[in-house]
Design an enzyme around this catalytic site. Structure first.
Site, PDB file in Angstrom:
ATOM      1  N   CYS A  12       0.848  -1.180   0.000  1.00 12.60           N
ATOM      2  CA  CYS A  12       0.000   0.000   0.000  1.00 12.60           C
ATOM      3  C   CYS A  12       0.891   1.241   0.000  1.00 12.60           C
ATOM      4  O   CYS A  12       1.968   1.250   0.579  1.00 12.60           O
ATOM      5  CB  CYS A  12      -0.933   0.096   1.204  1.00 12.60           C
ATOM      6  SG  CYS A  12      -2.031  -1.293   1.368  1.00 12.60           S
ATOM      7  N   ASN A  16      -1.613   1.752   6.092  1.00 12.52           N
ATOM      8  CA  ASN A  16      -0.781   0.715   5.500  1.00 12.52           C
ATOM      9  C   ASN A  16      -0.414  -0.251   6.617  1.00 12.52           C
ATOM     10  O   ASN A  16       0.009   0.192   7.679  1.00 12.52           O
ATOM     11  CB  ASN A  16       0.483   1.391   4.927  1.00 12.52           C
ATOM     12  CG  ASN A  16       1.427   0.403   4.308  1.00 12.52           C
ATOM     13  OD1 ASN A  16       1.073  -0.736   4.065  1.00 12.52           O
ATOM     14  ND2 ASN A  16       2.647   0.856   4.040  1.00 12.52           N
ATOM     15  N   GLY A  17      -0.601  -1.553   6.417  1.00 13.49           N
ATOM     16  CA  GLY A  17      -0.275  -2.522   7.467  1.00 13.49           C
ATOM     17  C   GLY A  17      -1.482  -3.366   7.816  1.00 13.49           C
ATOM     18  O   GLY A  17      -2.456  -3.418   7.064  1.00 13.49           O
ATOM     19  N   HIS A  39      15.949 -37.913  -8.289  1.00 12.78           N
ATOM     20  CA  HIS A  39      15.261 -38.245  -7.035  1.00 12.78           C
ATOM     21  C   HIS A  39      13.788 -37.853  -7.073  1.00 12.78           C
ATOM     22  O   HIS A  39      13.156 -37.765  -6.031  1.00 12.78           O
ATOM     23  CB  HIS A  39      15.981 -37.570  -5.859  1.00 12.78           C
ATOM     24  CG  HIS A  39      17.400 -38.019  -5.722  1.00 12.78           C
ATOM     25  ND1 HIS A  39      17.741 -39.277  -5.292  1.00 12.78           N
ATOM     26  CD2 HIS A  39      18.566 -37.394  -6.023  1.00 12.78           C
ATOM     27  CE1 HIS A  39      19.065 -39.409  -5.307  1.00 12.78           C
ATOM     28  NE2 HIS A  39      19.578 -38.271  -5.749  1.00 12.78           N
ATOM     29  N   LYS A  77       5.401  -4.524  -4.229  1.00  8.31           N
ATOM     30  CA  LYS A  77       6.859  -4.438  -4.183  1.00  8.31           C
ATOM     31  C   LYS A  77       7.417  -4.635  -2.774  1.00  8.31           C
ATOM     32  O   LYS A  77       8.340  -5.394  -2.572  1.00  8.31           O
ATOM     33  CB  LYS A  77       7.282  -3.069  -4.725  1.00  8.31           C
ATOM     34  CG  LYS A  77       8.774  -2.833  -4.743  1.00  8.31           C
ATOM     35  CD  LYS A  77       9.427  -3.641  -5.827  1.00  8.31           C
ATOM     36  CE  LYS A  77      10.927  -3.454  -5.871  1.00  8.31           C
ATOM     37  NZ  LYS A  77      11.544  -4.533  -6.666  1.00  8.31           N
ATOM     38  N   ARG A  86       3.726  -0.399  -4.958  1.00  7.17           N
ATOM     39  CA  ARG A  86       3.518  -0.984  -3.623  1.00  7.17           C
ATOM     40  C   ARG A  86       2.156  -1.661  -3.488  1.00  7.17           C
ATOM     41  O   ARG A  86       1.899  -2.362  -2.517  1.00  7.17           O
ATOM     42  CB  ARG A  86       3.627   0.112  -2.555  1.00  7.17           C
ATOM     43  CG  ARG A  86       5.002   0.712  -2.469  1.00  7.17           C
ATOM     44  CD  ARG A  86       4.999   1.831  -1.468  1.00  7.17           C
ATOM     45  NE  ARG A  86       4.833   1.324  -0.128  1.00  7.17           N
ATOM     46  CZ  ARG A  86       5.802   1.227   0.762  1.00  7.17           C
ATOM     47  NH1 ARG A  86       7.011   1.602   0.448  1.00  7.17           N
ATOM     48  NH2 ARG A  86       5.574   0.764   1.963  1.00  7.17           N
ATOM     49  N   LYS A 141      11.483 -15.452 -11.103  1.00  4.58           N
ATOM     50  CA  LYS A 141      11.232 -14.349 -12.037  1.00  4.58           C
ATOM     51  C   LYS A 141      10.182 -14.738 -13.061  1.00  4.58           C
ATOM     52  O   LYS A 141       9.259 -14.004 -13.343  1.00  4.58           O
ATOM     53  CB  LYS A 141      12.546 -14.006 -12.731  1.00  4.58           C
ATOM     54  CG  LYS A 141      12.995 -12.635 -12.856  1.00  4.58           C
ATOM     55  CD  LYS A 141      13.374 -11.808 -11.692  1.00  4.58           C
ATOM     56  CE  LYS A 141      12.605 -11.926 -10.422  1.00  4.58           C
ATOM     57  NZ  LYS A 141      13.249 -11.365  -9.284  1.00  4.58           N
ATOM     58  N   TRP A 159      -3.069  -2.592  -1.597  1.00  9.71           N
ATOM     59  CA  TRP A 159      -2.804  -4.010  -1.840  1.00  9.71           C
ATOM     60  C   TRP A 159      -3.642  -4.734  -0.791  1.00  9.71           C
ATOM     61  O   TRP A 159      -3.356  -4.672   0.396  1.00  9.71           O
ATOM     62  CB  TRP A 159      -1.319  -4.312  -1.662  1.00  9.71           C
ATOM     63  CG  TRP A 159      -0.961  -5.711  -2.014  1.00  9.71           C
ATOM     64  CD1 TRP A 159      -0.690  -6.195  -3.265  1.00  9.71           C
ATOM     65  CD2 TRP A 159      -0.810  -6.822  -1.111  1.00  9.71           C
ATOM     66  NE1 TRP A 159      -0.403  -7.538  -3.196  1.00  9.71           N
ATOM     67  CE2 TRP A 159      -0.468  -7.955  -1.895  1.00  9.71           C
ATOM     68  CE3 TRP A 159      -0.949  -6.982   0.263  1.00  9.71           C
ATOM     69  CZ2 TRP A 159      -0.252  -9.211  -1.341  1.00  9.71           C
ATOM     70  CZ3 TRP A 159      -0.734  -8.238   0.812  1.00  9.71           C
ATOM     71  CH2 TRP A 159      -0.385  -9.324   0.011  1.00  9.71           C
ATOM     72  N   GLU A 207      16.226 -18.339  -8.650  1.00  5.87           N
ATOM     73  CA  GLU A 207      15.877 -16.941  -8.938  1.00  5.87           C
ATOM     74  C   GLU A 207      15.250 -16.831 -10.339  1.00  5.87           C
ATOM     75  O   GLU A 207      14.274 -16.100 -10.535  1.00  5.87           O
ATOM     76  CB  GLU A 207      17.135 -16.066  -8.803  1.00  5.87           C
ATOM     77  CG  GLU A 207      16.974 -14.613  -9.198  1.00  5.87           C
ATOM     78  CD  GLU A 207      15.882 -13.860  -8.433  1.00  5.87           C
ATOM     79  OE1 GLU A 207      15.361 -14.372  -7.436  1.00  5.87           O
ATOM     80  OE2 GLU A 207      15.548 -12.754  -8.883  1.00  5.87           O
ATOM     81  N   GLU A 214       6.677 -15.190 -11.488  1.00  2.00           N
ATOM     82  CA  GLU A 214       6.178 -13.931 -10.950  1.00  2.00           C
ATOM     83  C   GLU A 214       5.562 -13.036 -12.026  1.00  2.00           C
ATOM     84  O   GLU A 214       4.517 -12.428 -11.813  1.00  2.00           O
ATOM     85  CB  GLU A 214       7.382 -13.216 -10.308  1.00  2.00           C
ATOM     86  CG  GLU A 214       7.081 -12.056  -9.447  1.00  2.00           C
ATOM     87  CD  GLU A 214       8.351 -11.510  -8.799  1.00  2.00           C
ATOM     88  OE1 GLU A 214       9.468 -11.809  -9.268  1.00  2.00           O
ATOM     89  OE2 GLU A 214       8.220 -10.766  -7.817  1.00  2.00           O
TER      90      GLU A 214
END
Ligand code: M6R
Length: 609
Positions: free
Chosen positions: A2, A99-100, A505, A604, A27, A486, A75, A482, A489
């Site tokens: 947010c 925010n939170g 395995h 983000k 955000r 990417k 968000w 990574e 995402e």
């Protein structure tokens, strides 16, 4: 998560607030809203589902005027993305952005219902608005009402409160979610990130945990958690004004991928000398501390965690100290052992990731010798609360998918391995090799970026796929992780990563013509082992894409497409091999038409648990 912006000014602030939200959209981006009061105490509230652009259009159409206002890009945590759940939330004349997460919101909701309040959203934030309204009835002023409210909240919040009947001031409170005050000429601002305010000021003060502040056009009065008046240092920011612009690039992610040579150059500047890493770059008394380190515990999330996984190989192989790496959300909720002379290292682009911050706070009580953060945001919570810090200087990273922050983190961690190794097992010749390799990095990255065209062509093969498997060995197994993160995402293609030795395995069962396998294959002592793993895939009809050193004998054939990566020193290979994977995920997402910079469901900076 947010984004919050607020302003108290003589001029109309609608434009400032909307532009601030635009800069903070990374955000959170499921809905946005603004509330503005003019001198005659008329309040306009506009909220829209979706991106800031929808809000901006509505604000322009309504020609909203007024010098005091608050704004928010959301968000969703509590309640689906909808106009009703978008901030600002109101109770009577009180408007609030937050925010939170308010953890005791259900209990407070119950109490407020008993007091006669009704709720128009499913959010936890609405309890703040009603609580302030309630407390204001028995308080001298809004500041006191917010202080009383803050004392009843548990959880994390950065919140800004406005009273329609008192448009001369905003009251802000911080606990767990960052807030920064911007100082202008006869006007003041508030935001969850200074980036939002760069078009209007360059002077900032960060609020500390528990702070409540009263902001008017002419004054900023800050009080700590105990209600004592306190001063927070006002500093001129070094962050450039255009950090929030895309420039000539179609996406922030692409811009940030191409910024890597410069970002790496900046992070190295003044930090290497005489074939050594300058240990004071980690802090004033770093040399003495680093000389005692025998164990390193790394804690991080997401991409930053992957950087930690690579660093473990470097620290154990070159620096000669033991190292554990753990995801912050796991570390913070389990009992773990503290080794002797152990350095706690957190890695974070934002410096505000809730789990990493909570893990640091826990670790500080556990008896680590010292804490160090590798972080990109000066003044962030992790920087302020750690004993030592390495400032990444990667520049603002706006794309939700982390790119330049990752490679810069790796450069910083390689320097850390060099600095610790200097006092342990790293021989001078190896140390000099490490330094030389780092110095060659900006040019090597530039060279590797020239693979973009061939990777763009390769991406076409992926667009129709639903799954993919990434393989690597040694530190490259973390680069494979990574690369998979990417791709999933931003393209929403399911991607898994394995250390190639693990294939037989279990994951080998997945191999068929519908499962592209991406292999990172630098020329190192594990290459022959990796070749055997490649044959295992080939024998089962799998289609492979191999990123291989230009000097090795890999050639493309019916079952394998080989892309040659410029030769580089083994020290920096994990950094160099990251680039083709970043480009691959970018071009696949482009073909799939996803929202590259703001992928669905993500944000983000993850400032909630
Ligand atoms: O700001 P941080 O580095 O602490 O963030 C950690 C993760 O949330 C972040 O790396 C996330 O995984 C990225 N979106 C990955 O691209």
């Amino acid at each position: 998560m947010c984004g919050i912006v607020g302003a108290v000014a003589q001029r109309d602030v609608a434009e400032i607030l909307v532009e601030g939200l635009r800069r903070l959209e990374y955000r959170g981006y499921d809905s946005a809203g603004v509330a503005i009061v003019d001198g005659e105490q008329n309040l306009s509230r506009i909220r829209r589902l979706g991106k800031v652009q929808a809000l901006s259009d509505a604000v322009h159409e309504a020609k909203v005027a007024g010098g005091t206002g608050i704004a928010h890009t959301r968000w969703a945590t509590h309640g689906e993305p909808s106009e009703a759940n978008a901030h600002p939330h109101m109770s009577g004349d009180i408007a609030v952005v937050h925010n939170g997460i308010i953890e005791n919101h259900e209990e407070l909701r119950e109490t407020l219902r008993e007091r006669g309040f009704s709720f128009s959203s499913q959010t936890d934030t609405e309890v703040i608005a009603h609580l302030v309204e309630w407390e204001l009835r028995t308080s001298e002023n809004l500041l006191e009402a917010v202080q009383k409210t803050a004392a009843q909240l548990t959880g994390a919040y950065g919140t800004v409160v406005m009273n329609k009947n008192d448009p001369a001031r905003l009251i802000v409170a911080r606990s767990g979610s960052p807030l920064v005050i911007g100082y202008g000429m006869g006007e003041h601002f508030i935001a969850s990130d200074q980036l939002a305010l760069l078009p209007v000021t360059r002077r900032f003060a960060f609020l500390e945990e528990g702070d409540v502040a009263e902001i008017t056009r002419f004054e900023v009065n800050i009080f700590d958690a105990q209600g004592n008046a306190v001063k927070r240092e006002v500093k001129e920011t070094q962050v450039s004004h255009d950090s929030g612009d895309k420039g000539e690039y179609r996406h922030y992610m692409l811009k940030e991928i191409y910024e890597q040579p410069v970002a790496i150059q900046r992070t190295l500047e003044g930090r290497l000398a005489n074939g050594q890493v300058v240990s004071s770059i980690f802090g004033d008394n770093a040399e003495e501390l680093l000389s005692k380190v025998k164990h390193v515990q790394i804690i991080a999330c997401g991409t930053s965690y992957h950087a930690g996984l690579v660093a473990r190989y470097w620290l154990e192989e070159w620096a000669g100290v033991s190292c554990n790496v753990e995801i912050a959300s796991e570390f913070r909720y389990r009992k773990s052992h503290v080794f002797e002379n152990s350095l706690l290292v957190t890695i974070s682009q934002s410096g505000e990731t809730a789990d990493t911050l909570a893990a640091l706070r826990l670790a500080k009580e556990m008896g680590y010798m010292a804490s160090l953060t590798i972080c990109n945001v000066p003044g962030s919570s992790l920087v302020r609360e750690s004993d030592l810090s390495y400032m990444m200087k990667a520049g603002a990273e706006i794309g939700v998918a982390s790119t330049k922050a990752f490679t810069v983190q790796l450069a910083g961690l390689l320097m850390l391995a060099g600095a610790i190794g200097h006092f342990n097992d790293l021989e001078p010749a190896k140390e000099a090799q490490l330094v030389k390799a780092l110095q060659s990095l900006p040019a090597k990255i530039e060279q590797t970026l020239s693979m973009a065209e061939s990777i763009e062509l390769l991406a076409e093969d992926f667009a129709e796929m639903n799954h993919s498997l990434f393989l690597g060995r040694g530190e490259q197994s973390a680069i494979a992780m990574e690369g998979a993160l990417k791709l999933k995402e931003i393209s929403y293609i399911h991607a898994e990563a394995y250390a190639a030795g693990e294939l037989k395995h279990g994951p080998l069962a997945l191999i068929d013509a519908e499962m592209p396998v991406i292999v990172v294959a630098p020329n190192n002592e594990l290459l022959e082992k990796l070749k055997s793993n490649i044959e295992e895939v080939r024998a089962r009809g799998g289609l492979m894409y191999v990123f291989a050193d230009e000097n090795t004998s890999f050639e493309s054939d019916d079952t394998m497409k080989v892309l040659k990566v410029p030769f580089c020193d083994e020290f920096i290979a994990p950094i160099v091999y990251t680039l083709p994977l970043q480009l691959l995920s970018y071009y696949v997402a482009l073909i799939k038409g996803t929202d590259v910079d703001q992928p669905r469901n993500l944000a983000k900076s993850v400032t909630v648990e």
